[in-house]
Scaffold this motif. Structure first.
Motif, PDB file in Angstrom:
ATOM      1  N   GLU A   4       0.762  -1.234   0.153  1.00 11.40           N
ATOM      2  CA  GLU A   4       0.016  -0.202   0.042  1.00 11.40           C
ATOM      3  C   GLU A   4       0.925   1.183   0.163  1.00 11.40           C
ATOM      4  OE1 GLU A   4      -2.240  -0.377   3.498  1.00 11.40           O
ATOM      5  OE2 GLU A   4      -3.722  -2.141   2.600  1.00 11.40           O
ATOM      6  N   THR A   5       1.692   1.254   0.615  1.00 16.30           N
ATOM      7  CA  THR A   5       2.825   2.377   0.816  1.00 16.30           C
ATOM      8  C   THR A   5       3.489   2.700  -0.046  1.00 16.30           C
ATOM      9  OG1 THR A   5       4.255   1.358   2.240  1.00 16.30           O
ATOM     10  CG2 THR A   5       2.489   2.645   3.476  1.00 16.30           C
ATOM     11  N   MET A   6       3.966   1.569  -0.761  1.00 15.74           N
ATOM     12  CA  MET A   6       4.721   1.970  -1.916  1.00 15.74           C
ATOM     13  C   MET A   6       4.113   2.458  -3.259  1.00 15.74           C
ATOM     14  SD  MET A   6       7.354  -1.621  -1.875  1.00 15.74           S
ATOM     15  CE  MET A   6       8.512  -1.684  -0.602  1.00 15.74           C
ATOM     16  N   VAL A   7       2.804   1.898  -3.409  1.00 18.11           N
ATOM     17  CA  VAL A   7       1.946   2.446  -4.310  1.00 18.11           C
ATOM     18  C   VAL A   7       1.723   3.977  -4.013  1.00 18.11           C
ATOM     19  CG1 VAL A   7      -0.586   2.654  -5.105  1.00 18.11           C
ATOM     20  CG2 VAL A   7       0.791   0.493  -4.794  1.00 18.11           C
ATOM     21  N   GLU A   8       1.406   4.441  -2.785  1.00 17.20           N
ATOM     22  CA  GLU A   8       1.044   5.824  -2.265  1.00 17.20           C
ATOM     23  C   GLU A   8       2.392   6.743  -2.511  1.00 17.20           C
ATOM     24  OE1 GLU A   8      -1.184   6.369   1.006  1.00 17.20           O
ATOM     25  OE2 GLU A   8      -1.762   4.497   0.994  1.00 17.20           O
ATOM     26  N   PHE A   9       3.492   6.121  -1.997  1.00 13.79           N
ATOM     27  CA  PHE A   9       4.686   7.071  -1.854  1.00 13.79           C
ATOM     28  C   PHE A   9       5.871   6.797  -2.703  1.00 13.79           C
ATOM     29  CE2 PHE A   9       2.402   6.942   2.158  1.00 13.79           C
ATOM     30  CZ  PHE A   9       1.994   8.450   2.244  1.00 13.79           C
ATOM     31  N   GLY A  10       5.861   5.447  -3.411  1.00  8.86           N
ATOM     32  CA  GLY A  10       7.151   5.073  -3.929  1.00  8.86           C
ATOM     33  C   GLY A  10       7.884   4.011  -3.543  1.00  8.86           C
ATOM     34  N   ALA A  11       8.640   3.457  -4.095  1.00  8.72           N
ATOM     35  CA  ALA A  11       9.560   2.235  -3.708  1.00  8.72           C
ATOM     36  C   ALA A  11      10.215   2.421  -2.480  1.00  8.72           C
ATOM     37  CB  ALA A  11      10.386   1.686  -4.767  1.00  8.72           C
ATOM     38  N   GLU A  12      10.788   3.749  -2.381  1.00  5.88           N
ATOM     39  CA  GLU A  12      11.879   4.111  -1.472  1.00  5.88           C
ATOM     40  C   GLU A  12      11.066   4.976  -0.082  1.00  5.88           C
ATOM     41  OE1 GLU A  12      14.897   3.513  -1.601  1.00  5.88           O
ATOM     42  OE2 GLU A  12      14.433   2.484  -3.532  1.00  5.88           O
ATOM     43  N   VAL A  13       9.699   4.435   0.091  1.00  2.86           N
ATOM     44  CA  VAL A  13       9.197   4.794   1.275  1.00  2.86           C
ATOM     45  C   VAL A  13       9.868   4.442   2.534  1.00  2.86           C
ATOM     46  CG1 VAL A  13       7.633   2.684   1.376  1.00  2.86           C
ATOM     47  CG2 VAL A  13       6.880   4.741   2.391  1.00  2.86           C
ATOM     48  N   PRO A  14      10.089   5.260   3.640  1.00  2.00           N
ATOM     49  CA  PRO A  14      10.646   4.840   4.656  1.00  2.00           C
ATOM     50  C   PRO A  14      10.019   3.577   5.545  1.00  2.00           C
ATOM     51  CG  PRO A  14      10.326   7.136   4.638  1.00  2.00           C
ATOM     52  CD  PRO A  14       9.460   6.670   3.666  1.00  2.00           C
ATOM     53  N   PHE A  15      10.954   2.684   5.875  1.00  2.00           N
ATOM     54  CA  PHE A  15      10.584   1.639   6.684  1.00  2.00           C
ATOM     55  C   PHE A  15       9.693   1.970   7.886  1.00  2.00           C
ATOM     56  CE2 PHE A  15      13.102  -2.551   5.782  1.00  2.00           C
ATOM     57  CZ  PHE A  15      12.828  -2.287   4.345  1.00  2.00           C
ATOM     58  N   ASP A  16       9.868   3.107   8.580  1.00  2.00           N
ATOM     59  CA  ASP A  16       9.007   3.694   9.667  1.00  2.00           C
ATOM     60  C   ASP A  16       7.771   3.655   9.449  1.00  2.00           C
ATOM     61  OD1 ASP A  16      11.412   4.021  11.115  1.00  2.00           O
ATOM     62  OD2 ASP A  16      11.676   6.010  11.080  1.00  2.00           O
ATOM     63  N   GLU A  17       7.598   4.330   7.972  1.00  2.00           N
ATOM     64  CA  GLU A  17       6.083   4.365   7.504  1.00  2.00           C
ATOM     65  C   GLU A  17       5.564   3.150   7.279  1.00  2.00           C
ATOM     66  OE1 GLU A  17       2.391   5.797   6.389  1.00  2.00           O
ATOM     67  OE2 GLU A  17       4.023   6.769   7.507  1.00  2.00           O
ATOM     68  N   ILE A  18       6.052   2.069   6.713  1.00  2.00           N
ATOM     69  CA  ILE A  18       5.842   0.824   6.634  1.00  2.00           C
ATOM     70  C   ILE A  18       5.242  -0.061   7.840  1.00  2.00           C
ATOM     71  CG2 ILE A  18       6.131  -1.510   5.741  1.00  2.00           C
ATOM     72  CD1 ILE A  18       7.781  -0.159   3.639  1.00  2.00           C
ATOM     73  N   ALA A  19       6.370   0.350   8.857  1.00  2.00           N
ATOM     74  CA  ALA A  19       5.998  -0.431  10.061  1.00  2.00           C
ATOM     75  C   ALA A  19       4.553   0.326  10.839  1.00  2.00           C
ATOM     76  CB  ALA A  19       7.317  -0.139  11.054  1.00  2.00           C
ATOM     77  N   ARG A  20       4.597   1.757  10.622  1.00  2.00           N
ATOM     78  CA  ARG A  20       3.518   2.143  11.577  1.00  2.00           C
ATOM     79  C   ARG A  20       2.237   1.837  10.666  1.00  2.00           C
ATOM     80  NH1 ARG A  20      -0.138   5.923  10.609  1.00  2.00           N
ATOM     81  NH2 ARG A  20       0.628   6.254   8.359  1.00  2.00           N
ATOM     82  N   ARG A  21       2.276   1.652   9.452  1.00  2.00           N
ATOM     83  CA  ARG A  21       0.828   1.581   8.659  1.00  2.00           C
ATOM     84  C   ARG A  21       0.424  -0.122   9.080  1.00  2.00           C
ATOM     85  NH1 ARG A  21      -1.261   3.047   3.823  1.00  2.00           N
ATOM     86  NH2 ARG A  21      -0.200   5.240   4.195  1.00  2.00           N
ATOM     87  N   ALA A  22       1.519  -0.967   9.276  1.00  2.00           N
ATOM     88  CA  ALA A  22       1.555  -2.422   9.725  1.00  2.00           C
ATOM     89  C   ALA A  22       0.967  -2.661  10.866  1.00  2.00           C
ATOM     90  CB  ALA A  22       2.601  -3.098   9.228  1.00  2.00           C
ATOM     91  N   GLY A  23       1.325  -1.499  11.958  1.00  2.00           N
ATOM     92  CA  GLY A  23       0.807  -1.714  13.329  1.00  2.00           C
ATOM     93  C   GLY A  23       1.827  -2.486  13.937  1.00  2.00           C
ATOM     94  N   VAL A  24       3.304  -2.614  13.612  1.00  2.00           N
ATOM     95  CA  VAL A  24       4.268  -3.423  14.300  1.00  2.00           C
ATOM     96  C   VAL A  24       5.479  -2.443  14.522  1.00  2.00           C
ATOM     97  CG1 VAL A  24       3.576  -5.426  13.211  1.00  2.00           C
ATOM     98  CG2 VAL A  24       5.598  -3.969  12.083  1.00  2.00           C
ATOM     99  N   GLY A  25       6.533  -2.791  15.255  1.00  2.00           N
ATOM    100  CA  GLY A  25       7.641  -1.893  15.598  1.00  2.00           C
ATOM    101  C   GLY A  25       8.659  -2.147  14.511  1.00  2.00           C
TER     102      GLY A  25
END
Length: 226
Positions: free
Chosen positions: A32-53
């Motif tokens: 989802e985040t790669m589609v929205e923000f691009g392949a270089e989306v920060p891992f922090d954002e991916i973790a936040r969206r996934a609800g994990v640390g």
């Protein structure tokens, strides 16, 4: 097409149920985040969206390439699932094709194909297997529609996948990163299903015109990959 990545991922150890759920949530959030923000989306954002640390994310995926590899596998598997379900559950063959096409766009094939294309290795065994399964599933849906006399005979799997890819690729100026004003891939959605239906109408037999060239297979697409 999204076909695979140069990465050294091998067989994964069996995970506990909670760890498997976390892994699946991370992959879904990355998609989802790669589609929205691009392949270089920060891992922090991916973790936040996934609800994990962040530590949980890195425990499952050592780097971005490994994560992209599994996002690619997931998209291909989910797309094949949609084709198989449509064929199994719809009594009308062309309705199964219609259902699959409209469901497949939710996987964002066009957007992800562009984003994840760097480092593709078509010979990766995991991706080869996923590609073969996807091709067989889509061919089965199209074959049933063709055998029923509802799908024109001058169309092949490659034609359909090219159309899906193109219709789900953001237009110039609608791309990444998403802006607060709403620009970005998700705003493009309202047009996609409308245009897909126009495309599906053009697939119905009998065809109203003769198509130039010949039907495209996925093998044709592989040979023309840059």
């Amino acid at each position: 097409m999204i076909a695979s990545l140069r990465c050294g991922t091998g067989a994964q150890p069996r995970l506990r149920a909670d760890a498997l759920r976390n892994r699946e949530r991370i992959i879904a959030a990355a998609r989802e985040t790669m589609v929205e923000f691009g392949a270089e989306v920060p891992f922090d954002e991916i973790a936040r969206r996934a609800g994990v640390g962040n530590a949980t994310l890195y425990r499952h995926f050592a780097d971005r390439q490994e994560l992209i590899h599994h996002v690619t596998l997931s998209v291909m598997s989910r797309t094949a699932d949609r084709a198989e379900s449509a064929l199994a559950e719809e009594p009308d063959a062309f309705e199964a094709l219609r259902r699959f096409v409209h469901a497949a766009v939710e996987e964002r094939i066009g957007a992800l194909c562009t984003l994840l294309s760097d480092g593709i290795d078509p010979a990766h065994p995991d991706l080869l297997a996923a590609s073969e399964r996807l091709e067989a599933a889509v061919e089965a849906v199209m074959g049933a529609a063709r055998d029923s006399g509802q799908l024109r005979t001058d169309i092949a799997v490659g034609d359909l996948m090219v159309a899906l890819t193109q219709l789900t690729r953001p237009l110039p100026g609608w791309g990444y990163p998403r802006t607060k004003s709403g620009g970005g891939c998700l705003d493009f959605d309202k047009f996609v299903h409308r245009h897909l239906q126009l495309f599906l109408d053009g697939l119905r037999a009998p065809g109203r015109s003769e198509l130039p060239g010949s039907a495209a297979t996925l093998e044709d697409l592989r040979h023309h990959r840059p």
